[in-house]
Motif scaffolding. Sequence first.
Motif, PDB file in Angstrom:
ATOM      1  N   ASN A 999      27.257 -23.534 -42.624  1.00 12.15           N
ATOM      2  CA  ASN A 999      26.536 -24.658 -43.231  1.00 12.15           C
ATOM      3  C   ASN A 999      25.524 -25.250 -42.263  1.00 12.15           C
ATOM      4  OD1 ASN A 999      25.744 -26.511 -45.050  1.00 12.15           O
ATOM      5  ND2 ASN A 999      27.728 -27.506 -45.294  1.00 12.15           N
ATOM      6  N   LEU A1000      24.707 -24.375 -41.670  1.00 10.62           N
ATOM      7  CA  LEU A1000      23.705 -24.844 -40.711  1.00 10.62           C
ATOM      8  C   LEU A1000      22.356 -25.090 -41.368  1.00 10.62           C
ATOM      9  CD1 LEU A1000      24.575 -22.536 -37.715  1.00 10.62           C
ATOM     10  CD2 LEU A1000      25.403 -24.826 -38.211  1.00 10.62           C
ATOM     11  N   GLY A1001      22.301 -25.009 -42.696  1.00 10.69           N
ATOM     12  CA  GLY A1001      21.058 -25.331 -43.393  1.00 10.69           C
ATOM     13  C   GLY A1001      19.921 -24.399 -42.995  1.00 10.69           C
ATOM     14  N   ASP A1002      18.748 -24.948 -42.900  1.00  8.28           N
ATOM     15  CA  ASP A1002      17.570 -24.150 -42.553  1.00  8.28           C
ATOM     16  C   ASP A1002      17.173 -24.379 -41.102  1.00  8.28           C
ATOM     17  OD1 ASP A1002      16.767 -26.718 -42.748  1.00  8.28           O
ATOM     18  OD2 ASP A1002      15.075 -26.347 -44.086  1.00  8.28           O
ATOM     19  N   SER A1003      18.176 -24.547 -40.230  1.00  9.00           N
ATOM     20  CA  SER A1003      17.883 -24.875 -38.836  1.00  9.00           C
ATOM     21  C   SER A1003      17.441 -23.668 -38.036  1.00  9.00           C
ATOM     22  CB  SER A1003      19.121 -25.494 -38.182  1.00  9.00           C
ATOM     23  OG  SER A1003      19.620 -26.542 -38.977  1.00  9.00           O
ATOM     24  N   PHE A1004      17.827 -22.448 -38.452  1.00 10.71           N
ATOM     25  CA  PHE A1004      17.538 -21.261 -37.661  1.00 10.71           C
ATOM     26  C   PHE A1004      16.712 -20.275 -38.474  1.00 10.71           C
ATOM     27  CE2 PHE A1004      21.443 -22.961 -35.868  1.00 10.71           C
ATOM     28  CZ  PHE A1004      21.166 -22.941 -34.515  1.00 10.71           C
ATOM     29  N   ILE A1005      15.977 -19.438 -37.758  1.00  8.79           N
ATOM     30  CA  ILE A1005      15.232 -18.340 -38.384  1.00  8.79           C
ATOM     31  C   ILE A1005      15.651 -17.057 -37.687  1.00  8.79           C
ATOM     32  CG2 ILE A1005      12.968 -17.259 -38.409  1.00  8.79           C
ATOM     33  CD1 ILE A1005      11.778 -19.767 -39.375  1.00  8.79           C
ATOM     34  N   CYS A1006      16.033 -16.078 -38.476  1.00 10.76           N
ATOM     35  CA  CYS A1006      16.461 -14.776 -37.958  1.00 10.76           C
ATOM     36  C   CYS A1006      15.322 -13.779 -38.201  1.00 10.76           C
ATOM     37  CB  CYS A1006      17.740 -14.327 -38.672  1.00 10.76           C
ATOM     38  SG  CYS A1006      18.339 -12.725 -38.113  1.00 10.76           S
ATOM     39  N   SER A1007      15.053 -12.937 -37.203  1.00 13.83           N
ATOM     40  CA  SER A1007      13.945 -12.000 -37.308  1.00 13.83           C
ATOM     41  C   SER A1007      14.356 -10.668 -36.697  1.00 13.83           C
ATOM     42  CB  SER A1007      12.713 -12.547 -36.577  1.00 13.83           C
ATOM     43  OG  SER A1007      11.657 -11.628 -36.645  1.00 13.83           O
ATOM     44  N   ILE A1008      14.296  -9.590 -37.485  1.00 13.34           N
ATOM     45  CA  ILE A1008      14.622  -8.249 -37.012  1.00 13.34           C
ATOM     46  C   ILE A1008      13.440  -7.716 -36.219  1.00 13.34           C
ATOM     47  CG2 ILE A1008      15.103  -5.879 -37.727  1.00 13.34           C
ATOM     48  CD1 ILE A1008      16.569  -7.024 -40.141  1.00 13.34           C
ATOM     49  N   GLU A1009      13.728  -7.166 -35.011  1.00  7.81           N
ATOM     50  CA  GLU A1009      12.680  -6.636 -34.148  1.00  7.81           C
ATOM     51  C   GLU A1009      12.633  -5.106 -34.171  1.00  7.81           C
ATOM     52  OE1 GLU A1009      10.519  -8.568 -32.791  1.00  7.81           O
ATOM     53  OE2 GLU A1009      11.529 -10.351 -33.527  1.00  7.81           O
ATOM     54  N   PRO A1082      15.745 -19.183 -44.905  1.00 10.51           N
ATOM     55  CA  PRO A1082      15.972 -19.434 -43.478  1.00 10.51           C
ATOM     56  C   PRO A1082      17.226 -18.718 -42.995  1.00 10.51           C
ATOM     57  CG  PRO A1082      16.635 -21.320 -44.794  1.00 10.51           C
ATOM     58  CD  PRO A1082      15.984 -20.353 -45.740  1.00 10.51           C
ATOM     59  N   GLY A1083      17.182 -18.263 -41.772  1.00 17.12           N
ATOM     60  CA  GLY A1083      18.347 -17.642 -41.163  1.00 17.12           C
ATOM     61  C   GLY A1083      18.633 -16.249 -41.674  1.00 17.12           C
ATOM     62  N   SER A1084      17.678 -15.577 -42.335  1.00 16.76           N
ATOM     63  CA  SER A1084      17.925 -14.252 -42.884  1.00 16.76           C
ATOM     64  C   SER A1084      16.702 -13.374 -42.680  1.00 16.76           C
ATOM     65  CB  SER A1084      18.260 -14.316 -44.386  1.00 16.76           C
ATOM     66  OG  SER A1084      19.425 -15.069 -44.617  1.00 16.76           O
ATOM     67  N   VAL A1111      17.362 -14.723 -33.075  1.00 16.89           N
ATOM     68  CA  VAL A1111      17.639 -15.951 -33.804  1.00 16.89           C
ATOM     69  C   VAL A1111      17.021 -17.087 -33.014  1.00 16.89           C
ATOM     70  CG1 VAL A1111      19.386 -17.511 -34.706  1.00 16.89           C
ATOM     71  CG2 VAL A1111      19.744 -15.040 -34.780  1.00 16.89           C
ATOM     72  N   ARG A1112      16.182 -17.859 -33.700  1.00 17.99           N
ATOM     73  CA  ARG A1112      15.505 -18.950 -33.012  1.00 17.99           C
ATOM     74  C   ARG A1112      15.587 -20.208 -33.851  1.00 17.99           C
ATOM     75  NH1 ARG A1112      10.079 -15.808 -32.480  1.00 17.99           N
ATOM     76  NH2 ARG A1112      11.164 -14.474 -33.932  1.00 17.99           N
ATOM     77  N   SER A1113      15.462 -21.352 -33.173  1.00 16.18           N
ATOM     78  CA  SER A1113      15.398 -22.603 -33.918  1.00 16.18           C
ATOM     79  C   SER A1113      14.113 -22.633 -34.728  1.00 16.18           C
ATOM     80  CB  SER A1113      15.446 -23.804 -32.968  1.00 16.18           C
ATOM     81  OG  SER A1113      14.313 -23.817 -32.139  1.00 16.18           O
ATOM     82  N   ARG A1114      14.174 -23.335 -35.854  1.00 12.99           N
ATOM     83  CA  ARG A1114      13.008 -23.371 -36.744  1.00 12.99           C
ATOM     84  C   ARG A1114      11.783 -23.941 -36.051  1.00 12.99           C
ATOM     85  NH1 ARG A1114      11.221 -23.130 -41.782  1.00 12.99           N
ATOM     86  NH2 ARG A1114      13.158 -22.170 -42.446  1.00 12.99           N
ATOM     87  N   ASN A1115      11.966 -24.926 -35.190  1.00 15.77           N
ATOM     88  CA  ASN A1115      10.807 -25.540 -34.533  1.00 15.77           C
ATOM     89  C   ASN A1115      10.116 -24.564 -33.603  1.00 15.77           C
ATOM     90  OD1 ASN A1115      11.267 -27.905 -35.821  1.00 15.77           O
ATOM     91  ND2 ASN A1115      12.450 -28.827 -34.149  1.00 15.77           N
ATOM     92  N   ASN A1116      10.884 -23.618 -33.008  1.00 10.75           N
ATOM     93  CA  ASN A1116      10.301 -22.700 -32.043  1.00 10.75           C
ATOM     94  C   ASN A1116      10.065 -21.321 -32.624  1.00 10.75           C
ATOM     95  OD1 ASN A1116      10.416 -24.662 -30.073  1.00 10.75           O
ATOM     96  ND2 ASN A1116      12.498 -24.113 -29.469  1.00 10.75           N
ATOM     97  N   ALA A1117      10.315 -21.163 -33.911  1.00 10.95           N
ATOM     98  CA  ALA A1117      10.229 -19.833 -34.501  1.00 10.95           C
ATOM     99  C   ALA A1117       8.788 -19.397 -34.637  1.00 10.95           C
ATOM    100  CB  ALA A1117      10.911 -19.832 -35.869  1.00 10.95           C
ATOM    101  N   ASN A1118       8.588 -18.068 -34.515  1.00 11.66           N
ATOM    102  CA  ASN A1118       7.261 -17.470 -34.763  1.00 11.66           C
ATOM    103  C   ASN A1118       7.494 -16.165 -35.496  1.00 11.66           C
ATOM    104  OD1 ASN A1118       4.595 -16.961 -34.789  1.00 11.66           O
ATOM    105  ND2 ASN A1118       4.403 -16.569 -32.613  1.00 11.66           N
ATOM    106  N   ARG A1119       7.898 -16.315 -36.737  1.00 11.25           N
ATOM    107  CA  ARG A1119       8.313 -15.146 -37.515  1.00 11.25           C
ATOM    108  C   ARG A1119       7.182 -14.144 -37.650  1.00 11.25           C
ATOM    109  NH1 ARG A1119      11.899 -13.686 -41.888  1.00 11.25           N
ATOM    110  NH2 ARG A1119      13.064 -15.611 -41.791  1.00 11.25           N
TER     111      ARG A1119
END
Length: 1262
Positions: A999-1009, A1082-1084, A1111-1119
């Motif tokens: 239940n972390l909401g949209d706090s994280f962004i996951c990105s496959i490299e 978010p987070g996927s 996995v990065r925080s939404r504020n620092n994400a650069n998807r």
Amino acid sequence: MVGSLTELSVIPFSPHLVSATGTVPTTVLSYSDYISRPEDHHSILRFDKGEVEKSCRVVIIDDSLYEDEESFNVTLSMPMGGRLGSEFPAARITIIPDMEDAPIFYFGNTDYHVDESDGYVEVQVWRTGTDLSKGGTVTVRSRKTDPVSAEAGVDYVGISRNLDFAPGVTMQTFRVTVLDDLGQPVLEGLEKFELVLRMPMNGILGEPSKTTILINDSVSDLPKVQFRDAVYVCNENSGQISATVYRSGDISYKSTVRCYSRQGTAQVMMDFNERPNTDDSIITFLPGEIEKTCVLVLVDDTEHEEEEELRLVLGSPKSESPFGASIGSQNETLIKIKDDGDKAIIRFGETKFSVNEPKEIGQVSVVRIPVLRVGDHSKVSVVRVHTKDGSATSGEDYHPISEEIVFKQGITEQYVEVEILYDIVREMREAFTVHLKPDENMVAETKMSKAIIYIEETNSMADVTFPSVPRVVSLLHYDDIDRSRDSSPVAGYPVICVTACNPKFPDYDKTGSICVSENINNTLTHYRWLVSAPTGSDGVTSSMREVDFDTFFTSSKLITLDSVYFQAGSRVQCAARGVNSNGDEGLELSSPIVSISIDDGMCQPRVAGTVGAEPFSAKLRYTGMEETDHPNLIKLTVTMPHIDGMLPVVSTRALSNFELTLSPDGTRVGNHRCSNLLDYTEVKTRYGFLSEATKNPEVIGETSSYQYSPSLRGSSTLRFYRNLNLEACLWEFTSYYDMSELLSDCGGTIGTDGQVLNLVQSYVTLRVPLYVSYVFHSPVGAGGWQHFDLQSEMKLTFVYDTAILWRDGIGSPPEAELQGALYPTSMRINGQGRLVVNFRTEARFRGLFVFAHPASPLTSMVMCPDHPGITYNLSLVRNEPTYNQPIQQWTFVSDFAVRDYSGTYTLKLIPCISPPNLEYNIPPVCHPREPLTFDMDIRFQQVSDPVAAEFSLNTQMILLSKQTLWLSDGSMGFGQESDTAFSQGDTIYGRVMVDPVQNLGDSFICSIEKVFLCTGADGYVPKYNPGNFEFGCLADAPSLLYRFKIIDKAQPETQARSFGNVAFNTFLAVDDPGALALVRQPGSDGFRIDSSALFQVSAGREWFIHTIYTVRSRNNANRGIGKRSLEYHVMSQQTSLLPKGQHRARRSANEVPDVIEDIGQSNNRGTNILHIALDRSSQQRTSPEREIFTKGIIPRELNQKDNSDDGLVLIIGVFVGLLLTVLIIIVVVLLVRSKRVKKDVPKKSSSAEPMMTQAISDSSEV
């Protein structure tokens, strides 16, 4: 020659100049006309014997100059052998002009066309020829044509002028004025006249020497009709509108034109009668008429409409003139129709009303106020009518109203009724006003929106009053007031105002009957409270001041006064106004003033007589699944000690302006979403610090008297105080939030802190700011409150197991700031950790305190014996401009910082006495005296940050066969996990996501490299265990049969496209247009791959997929931006350095590959691996011989060739063919040896650069 012809005769001759110019004897010069014959032997004519005639030849020069007739003489002289005759001794030679050298004058055109309205025509005359070195002149004249057409003086101005051409000039232009019949245009058609050239000088006339000027007025004088104006404005109720059409040109003919309408926002038949584009809309101009009107009939209705528009257009012009008629540029006009007459207006029927006040209690008089609507009544209008006090007071003299009046369709009149009340006060005429608000539907306009109501007084009545003055006692002693008669109320517990009509009143047995006879209803009593600041050490008391501000959880108008409004030593008084059973208010009585006990209190400070900030604790904890009531949430707990009179305020936003922050006003709801300032009905998050409960469930046993009485204290007060354990003197506020709420509502931030736990784990920290204020009531304080402000930051650290976060923007914690107050002051810790104290002084003498005075060697100062090493900087901030006991604002700041500032601070201030009757001026005129000493006890400590907690941040990687599940948000589950078996031709959908259970909401962004495929040799199962030198599919190894890099976000050109001849068809979700729903989650993140290529190996071989993601925080994400891999560059360099056919050495068994060295803090990378289950039930079994690679070979790049191996096989074949009959055993041995070689060498593949590196390669990557 005459005479004897038997002798030789010689006769010289020479030409002599007359008008022609000769040459010098040697050369021919320019501008000469002939070649001279000199008087010398070159000019001798010889006559031989018998000759009677000789020719004398003189050469004439033909030049390009135009010259007049010229002549020269030829003379005979000095005859020899004869004599000159007397008849012709000389001859004159005449050179006639050469007309080919003459300049020619002619017109540029044979005819010129001009409109009669142009005013003039320009004509060009040219001069050409070989000699233009001289000036020339030609005359231009105008003349009539035959037959006569245009006439000079009527149609044009005649001309007769000379055109002078200077040397070298080839063209001259002149104008001929054309006369226009402007006064009365007459359509004449085509007219003409001629211009001719005459009398040329230094030239001749060429062709054309005549030109014709044709004047045409068929356009300018053509009858032309157009509108006079571009826009016409009219009102709908005017019935019609006339647009003026005027005619210009030759108006001697009859002309017609159509004037037809074109609808815009105005509609045909609804707003106007149509003028069709037919002959029914013709306007006729009779000869001589220049203006006509185009009349448009308007349709007037009763409905109000906004401004509407239509167009009137002119078309189909006709005329009896031979050239017809035309339409001018203003061929259409805009008609604007206004509807002011139908605009709805709502107003009062009258502006003044008079009504008599009722004569008896219980009676009411009603005044009926008509509200009218005029104009359009086809729509619904809603207006609000409300009353406003004048000399009459709402609730006392009349019942206030604020109600909506609805004018439905067709309704034109409504009535408002206001009830006039009977009051007990004899008054003269009173008045109040009734107002109309604008129409809520914005349909009608309000006018005459104010009406005055006059109340005429007829009689009066007696006042209602309590039999005895009320008493103020502690709520602890409410049941036994007599016992507390001689004791002061304890600090830290509410006080109650007991009236004589309260059954708890000590003499109620005597006063109760009076209350009944007076018909007093004690439950309707109105209360006010007055409080003063504690008595000073010098015994001086402050004046009583009314507590006139409420808080969000309690009111100052209740029967009880909450303990936050007073402190130990404060003086308290209540005022009660009796109300009878009819609701009529009586007189107000005030209680005796009581002092709050200094010695007795519920939770006294550790140092008596002081208030200030105490250390508090704040914790963040992730609940997980074990807490069933609040699973997978973040628990925020703030614990702080309680001091009598203290109001604890906790918020994640900065606290300021406590007069507004603590008020019931809704401002705090928007500013402090995560705080204990919000009641449970105001909380916008799922949970809040205050709940619906009114009692602390952790309190066991007896409680203090009326501690949880909702009738005396109010439910909102109890909901706030349920967080106080009064027995332990401890506040504990607890709330639960999910990650999204902490970030979006509470001001939290998430960022990596640069700490890497190990190769596959990292930290990410949630930071939540926390502001805690200890608030105390101060009757003399700014806004009524003094406060001690503390600031901290809570940290919650996630341990992330399956990927290592990228290090991006780590936010630094804000400056710790500590504030406090003292009568009514504030104390705080500034950014340098120094103590800042603000305080006010009030001079009890005529004069003021000064920091220094020229007449005194002393200065005001601050010292603290408990901190002898610290000095303080004292300054005067603000001063009232008076000598009559001014209020002065001071501040002092410590010069150094310590953790604990608690102690007794001595302030020495210099009083300065001012003479009587002296007005205040700057600088002040006063006489300094010895310093006055004030001792101030301060308890203030800097609070350290709470200790960060840790919990695990989980991720999931699953393989799916259904695209709908792949794209879903997972809220309903995925219905299948990674044990799904894939058939040939199926698409494998891979998905990586942060565990939704947390239940972390949209706090994280996951990105496959990157994504790798591999399968083991001889049943080997790839594992990722760097400590045991097992690296899954990330690095080559002898135990791997095949290894492909199928996805590389940063370098897609390096990824493998196919296996054999079967394409992988891999796509990242961000590159797949059909996966937009997944990308937005978010987070996927995810990818897809075609399974067909995996079925090219024999049954029993298992495929594994190895994914690297961040996995990065939404504020620092650069998807969508991956890190550049080193593999492509390293391999290309190393391969070029190897000789052809040479192999690289194998990696040693205990050497860590570069691919693993790249995983860690420096490169911020992590990984995960999963098995792919294949369903081969519908596929023909692939034999080992049909595999692309032989079993057990060490993987290497598929596109490498090894010619030496092919040659070895060929040699062995030839050798076996020659010795088949002799060396059968040797053949067997060679075959065994050949197999061993093939284990080291792959055959050629047609795949396009799959990611399969040699076992000896050091260029593996992540």
